[in-house]
Design a protein around this motif. Structure first.
Motif, PDB file in Angstrom:
ATOM      1  N   TRP A  19       2.384 -26.159 -24.143  1.00 49.60           N
ATOM      2  CA  TRP A  19       3.259 -26.783 -23.147  1.00 49.60           C
ATOM      3  C   TRP A  19       4.587 -26.035 -23.075  1.00 49.60           C
ATOM      4  N   TRP A  20       5.117 -25.634 -24.221  1.00 49.79           N
ATOM      5  CA  TRP A  20       6.420 -24.961 -24.257  1.00 49.79           C
ATOM      6  C   TRP A  20       6.341 -23.598 -23.588  1.00 49.79           C
ATOM      7  N   LEU A  21       5.232 -22.878 -23.797  1.00 52.33           N
ATOM      8  CA  LEU A  21       5.053 -21.588 -23.114  1.00 52.33           C
ATOM      9  C   LEU A  21       4.998 -21.780 -21.602  1.00 52.33           C
ATOM     10  N   MET A  22       4.345 -22.833 -21.156  1.00 54.84           N
ATOM     11  CA  MET A  22       4.314 -23.121 -19.726  1.00 54.84           C
ATOM     12  C   MET A  22       5.710 -23.458 -19.215  1.00 54.84           C
ATOM     13  N   ALA A  23       6.497 -24.168 -20.026  1.00 57.87           N
ATOM     14  CA  ALA A  23       7.864 -24.506 -19.629  1.00 57.87           C
ATOM     15  C   ALA A  23       8.717 -23.254 -19.500  1.00 57.87           C
ATOM     16  N   ILE A  24       8.467 -22.268 -20.371  1.00 55.18           N
ATOM     17  CA  ILE A  24       9.188 -20.994 -20.253  1.00 55.18           C
ATOM     18  C   ILE A  24       8.822 -20.307 -18.947  1.00 55.18           C
ATOM     19  N   GLN A  25       7.533 -20.269 -18.633  1.00 56.53           N
ATOM     20  CA  GLN A  25       7.092 -19.599 -17.410  1.00 56.53           C
ATOM     21  C   GLN A  25       7.651 -20.280 -16.167  1.00 56.53           C
ATOM     22  N   GLU A  26       7.777 -21.591 -16.219  1.00 56.63           N
ATOM     23  CA  GLU A  26       8.277 -22.338 -15.073  1.00 56.63           C
ATOM     24  C   GLU A  26       9.794 -22.470 -15.095  1.00 56.63           C
ATOM     25  N   HIS A  27      10.454 -21.781 -16.041  1.00 56.92           N
ATOM     26  CA  HIS A  27      11.918 -21.784 -16.160  1.00 56.92           C
ATOM     27  C   HIS A  27      12.469 -23.193 -16.371  1.00 56.92           C
ATOM     28  N   GLU A  28      11.732 -24.004 -17.110  1.00 60.92           N
ATOM     29  CA  GLU A  28      12.176 -25.356 -17.409  1.00 60.92           C
ATOM     30  C   GLU A  28      12.941 -25.426 -18.719  1.00 60.92           C
ATOM     31  N   ASP A  41      15.587 -22.939 -21.467  1.00 60.51           N
ATOM     32  CA  ASP A  41      16.521 -21.814 -21.435  1.00 60.51           C
ATOM     33  C   ASP A  41      16.111 -20.715 -22.407  1.00 60.51           C
ATOM     34  N   HIS A  42      14.875 -20.228 -22.260  1.00 60.73           N
ATOM     35  CA  HIS A  42      14.383 -19.142 -23.101  1.00 60.73           C
ATOM     36  C   HIS A  42      13.468 -18.260 -22.268  1.00 60.73           C
ATOM     37  N   THR A  43      13.206 -17.058 -22.760  1.00 62.67           N
ATOM     38  CA  THR A  43      12.281 -16.137 -22.087  1.00 62.67           C
ATOM     39  C   THR A  43      11.218 -15.690 -23.082  1.00 62.67           C
ATOM     40  N   PHE A  44      10.121 -15.154 -22.557  1.00 68.09           N
ATOM     41  CA  PHE A  44       9.077 -14.621 -23.433  1.00 68.09           C
ATOM     42  C   PHE A  44       9.595 -13.415 -24.212  1.00 68.09           C
ATOM     43  N   GLU A  45      10.489 -12.631 -23.591  1.00 65.38           N
ATOM     44  CA  GLU A  45      11.051 -11.474 -24.284  1.00 65.38           C
ATOM     45  C   GLU A  45      11.892 -11.919 -25.473  1.00 65.38           C
ATOM     46  N   GLU A  46      12.655 -12.982 -25.297  1.00 62.57           N
ATOM     47  CA  GLU A  46      13.457 -13.520 -26.398  1.00 62.57           C
ATOM     48  C   GLU A  46      12.559 -14.013 -27.525  1.00 62.57           C
ATOM     49  N   LEU A  47      11.485 -14.669 -27.177  1.00 62.31           N
ATOM     50  CA  LEU A  47      10.543 -15.160 -28.177  1.00 62.31           C
ATOM     51  C   LEU A  47       9.837 -14.003 -28.877  1.00 62.31           C
ATOM     52  N   LEU A  48       9.531 -12.947 -28.125  1.00 63.90           N
ATOM     53  CA  LEU A  48       8.878 -11.777 -28.720  1.00 63.90           C
ATOM     54  C   LEU A  48       9.792 -11.114 -29.746  1.00 63.90           C
ATOM     55  N   VAL A  49      11.080 -11.028 -29.435  1.00 68.06           N
ATOM     56  CA  VAL A  49      12.032 -10.464 -30.393  1.00 68.06           C
ATOM     57  C   VAL A  49      12.066 -11.298 -31.664  1.00 68.06           C
TER      58      VAL A  49
END
Length: 242
Positions: free
Chosen positions: A153-162, A164-172
């Motif tokens: 669910w949280w990954l979907m929230a990131i994709q939908e900009h719901e 305040d995080h990005t996949f790049e930030e999580l990857l780091v």
């Protein structure tokens, strides 16, 4: 080349330079349009420009400004790195003329030698991970499935900009890298689990060396999971296990 004649570097985007001082100095040259601007340029930047291989800056006129800008760009984009590029090419060609193959098949090698700029998506991010499940049917497995439901669910929230995080930030946070390596990571990333101790609140953590993310078992509430991940990402410092 005649004074004032435009070069092919007139429209060169100086944003490709990482050094802010270089970009600012080139911008000052570009904005030089009056005798007063030129006098100020010579007063503050003449030695720097001369160090770029342009000694005639001291006697330059306004007609020379665009030529000087082009030569500064050429210095930093080509001449200053020429010896390093030649050494790189020689090293590649020492392995069976490999660089010649790259030149012939440059389209195939483009993703390897350049940043293609492909944005991470929920699906591409999920595909990076292997989950370290407990045995099926166990209490721990049920708690892990609850956590993974919130993770997805949280990954979907990131994709939908719901959030305040990005996949790049999580990857780091998990790997130390802000984009996927052209040839991929040497191993799959892992999601493993830990138990929350009674009366304690332990936030998720990662090991960039092993490409592992550790999540608490039994988190079934969206807001709770969101708060845990937010504290983990915003509160992490430095390299390694955080």
């Amino acid at each position: 080349m005649m004074c004032g004649q435009k070069t092919s570097l007139d429209d060169f985007d100086v944003e490709v330079f990482m050094d802010e001082d270089i970009k600012q100095n080139i911008e000052k040259v570009s904005n030089c349009s009056t005798p007063e601007d030129l006098a100020d340029l010579k007063s503050h930047l003449a030695d720097w420009i001369a160090g770029c291989g342009i000694p005639d800056i001291y006697t330059a006129t306004l007609l020379d400004v665009m030529r000087i800008r082009g030569e500064i760009v050429s210095h930093f984009a080509f001449h200053r790195v020429a010896s390093m590029i030649q050494q790189f090419v020689a090293g590649m060609d020492s392995c069976g003329q490999f660089w010649q193959m790259v030149k012939r098949c440059w389209k195939q090698f483009l993703p390897v030698f350049t940043n293609a700029g492909n944005k991470l998506t929920r699906n591409s991010f999920q595909d990076l991970f292997t989950i370290g499940w407990s045995p099926a049917g166990s209490n721990r497995r049920e708690e892990e499935e609850a956590t993974i439901f919130q993770w997805e669910w949280w990954l979907m929230a990131i994709q939908e900009h719901e959030v305040d995080h990005t996949f790049e930030e999580l990857l780091v946070f998990i790997t130390g890298a802000d984009l996927l390596p052209p040839l991929g990571f040497p191993q799959s990333c892992n999601i493993d689990f830990y138990d929350q101790e009674p009366g304690m609140r332990r936030i998720p953590y990662a090991s960039t060396c092993s490409l592992s993310l550790y999540l608490p078992r039994g988190v079934a509430n969206e807001d709770q999971f969101k708060d845990l991940m937010n504290d983990a990402l915003k509160g992490s410092l430095g390299f390694g296990k955080v």
